[in-house]
Design an enzyme around this catalytic site. Structure first.
Site, PDB file in Angstrom:
ATOM      1  CG  ASP A  80      -2.050   0.440   1.141  1.00  0.00           C
ATOM      2  OD1 ASP A  80      -2.309   1.724  -0.062  1.00  0.00           O
ATOM      3  OD2 ASP A  80      -2.441   1.303   1.883  1.00  0.00           O
ATOM      4  CE  LYS A  81      -0.569   7.826  -2.507  1.00  0.00           C
ATOM      5  NZ  LYS A  81      -1.288   8.607  -2.634  1.00  0.00           N
ATOM      6  CG  HIS A  82      -0.472   7.554   4.693  1.00  0.00           C
ATOM      7  ND1 HIS A  82      -2.058   7.651   5.126  1.00  0.00           N
ATOM      8  CD2 HIS A  82       0.905   8.695   5.332  1.00  0.00           C
ATOM      9  CE1 HIS A  82      -1.940   8.531   5.387  1.00  0.00           C
ATOM     10  NE2 HIS A  82      -0.669   9.150   5.703  1.00  0.00           N
ATOM     11  CB  SER A  83      -0.159  10.680  -0.114  1.00  0.00           C
ATOM     12  OG  SER A  83      -0.483  12.352  -0.114  1.00  0.00           O
ATOM     13  CB  THR A 120      -8.462   8.753  -1.110  1.00  0.00           C
ATOM     14  OG1 THR A 120      -7.281   9.194  -1.458  1.00  0.00           O
ATOM     15  CG2 THR A 120      -9.255   7.622  -2.061  1.00  0.00           C
ATOM     16  NE  ARG A 168      -1.435  13.486  18.162  1.00  0.00           N
ATOM     17  CZ  ARG A 168      -1.306  13.137  17.386  1.00  0.00           C
ATOM     18  NH1 ARG A 168      -2.220  11.989  16.533  1.00  0.00           N
ATOM     19  NH2 ARG A 168      -0.787  13.862  15.733  1.00  0.00           N
ATOM     20  CB  SER A 183      -1.260   9.001  13.980  1.00  0.00           C
ATOM     21  OG  SER A 183      -2.580   8.866  12.968  1.00  0.00           O
ATOM     22  CE  LYS A 187      -4.957   6.194  10.264  1.00  0.00           C
ATOM     23  NZ  LYS A 187      -4.648   6.884  11.435  1.00  0.00           N
ATOM     24  CE  LYS A 188      -1.943   3.789   4.675  1.00  0.00           C
ATOM     25  NZ  LYS A 188      -3.059   3.126   4.275  1.00  0.00           N
TER      26      LYS A 188
END
Length: 438
Positions: A80-83, A120, A168, A183, A187-188
């Site tokens: 996967d990818k996260h931005s 997204t 937070r 954080s 999740k990933k």
């Protein structure tokens, strides 16, 4: 160990034992740790920071606060990818089907927009019938049969993160690199991945506007993810102008489909998309090196395999089966389109990219509170790129709006966000600024 003693130890600059961190996070989920105590812990971390081992422990504890997905029944490697987010950043819509078409599984769990950045999930909800919250059986079936699924975070994944982030958010402790790292990665890690690529933005439209801060975050994310057992790399990418020349929801979906089908491809978007795809394919073991990975991704794009995969994903998750063929019929369209005319001759030297994102929010295309509704049809299209020579009256962007008043306000924001000077600027840098490996 009592929660207050854990807080005291961190307040005084001590290094916490992993067991103490796990106990605190378990208490937050069960209710044994109050919101006030969690806020005090976050503030202590904000000022004292966390050592690498502490950040790994916090990330893993938050991961283990809920369900951890298991994809061992798949024959495909799972990546996967996260931005970190930006304006006109619709890369996920192209990247997931490209990588899936190359043989990987991409269970992409995404988020909604907040502030000036787009989300997204909001973009995918522009597609009629598309289910961003499918049940687990449909989610797994789509990943297994299509190769990718772009959905939202379920309540079962890393619930401790959701609770701690809410605390937070109202206690001025968001801007802490260890807490941001935990954080994002909790999740990933809960998604059961074999590999992860991070797209960390820097520039006027990024969460981390300064390059040094973005670099520090990227290094933290890569080090902690690998420390937690997830093979991870990161790219530092430019957000001093919108990535795509469209910003909004339906307008970005339109842009993504035309990119996938080859009707129109921005060089900046193509460069970032293929660079991220190459990284993912190397981590997945489907390419021997980045050059081979990028070439394989380009083949999937140019052959039409990626576009076909996107169409199958949309149909599998409830969207139209003819979405690509009848794009204009299916996407919502704003009733008013207005050209923003350049006020003077010259070159576009700089952009307040955050200001452009806020123009989309003001049109109704984003939200300032999580509960705010989103107008999927509005946004900006054909935003002029930096470095372009323009003449007075030439279009700077096209506004998609509900009414004349909101279109006028957005036009003023666009003009204010662009700096036009007579002299030609230096050539724009490549949008991929740095690579950060393990």
């Amino acid at each position: 160990m009592l929660p207050q003693e854990i807080i005291r130890a961190k307040r005084d600059g001590g290094v916490l034992d992993p067991a103490a961190i796990t106990e605190l996070i378990e208490g937050l989920v069960s209710g044994r740790v109050s919101e006030g105590q969690a806020a005090a812990f976050a503030m202590a971390v904000f000022f004292r920071g966390l050592e690498h081992s502490e950040t790994v422990a916090l990330t893993c504890a938050m991961r283990d606060s809920g369900t951890v997905l298991d994809w061992s029944d798949l024959s495909r490697p799972v990546v996967d990818k996260h931005s970190t987010g930006g304006v006109g950043d619709n890369i996920s819509l192209m990247l997931a089907p490209i990588v899936a078409a190359c043989g990987a599984a991409v269970p992409m769990i995404s988020g909604r927009g907040l502030g000036h950045t787009g989300g997204t999930l909001d973009k995918m909800e522009s597609i009629p019938g598309y289910r961003v919250a499918p049940d687990n059986a449909l989610f797994r079936r789509t990943v297994a049969t299509v190769g990718c699924a772009i959905i939202g975070q379920t309540e079962a994944l890393a619930p401790a993160d959701k609770r701690l982030y809410a605390i937070r958010d109202v206690t001025a402790t968001v801007e802490s690199i260890p807490l941001i790292t935990a954080s994002i990665l909790s999740k990933k890690l809960a998604a059961g991945l074999n590999g992860l690529v991070l797209d960390v933005k820097t520039g006027s439209g990024a969460f981390m506007a300064e390059r040094d801060g973005a670099r520090q975050l990227a290094h933290s994310l890569v080090a902690v993810a690998n420390g937690a057992g997830l093979r991870t790399t990161a790219l530092l990418t430019d957000m001093d102008q919108p990535l795509a020349d469209h910003a909004g929801n339906a307008v970005e979906v339109d842009h993504a489909v035309r990119f996938l089908t080859g009707a129109r491809r921005d060089p900046r978007v193509e460069a970032v998309t293929l660079a991220l795809a190459g990284e993912m394919l190397v981590l997945a073991g489907l390419a021997k090196d980045l050059e081979a990975g990028t070439a394989r991704a380009r083949d999937a794009l140019d052959s039409g395999a990626a576009a076909e995969t996107f169409a199958r994903m949309v149909a599998a998750l409830g969207g139209p089966v003819d979405f690509l063929e009848r794009l204009d019929d299916h996407l919502p369209r704003a009733p008013l389109q207005r050209v923003v005319a350049a006020p003077a001759d010259g070159y576009v030297h700089a952009m307040d990219t955050r200001g452009l994102g806020l123009a989309v929010v003001a049109l109704g295309g984003g939200r300032t509170r999580p509960q705010d509704p989103v107008d999927h049809a509005v946004g900006l299209a054909e935003i002029v790129p930096m470095g372009r020579r323009i003449t007075r009256g030439e279009p700077l962007a096209i506004i998609h709006a509900r009414d004349a008043a909101s279109a006028e306000a957005a036009a003023q924001r666009v003009v204010s966000a662009l700096r036009i000077l007579e002299a030609a600027p230096e050539a724009a840098a490549h949008p991929v600024l740095e690579r950060i490996g393990a």
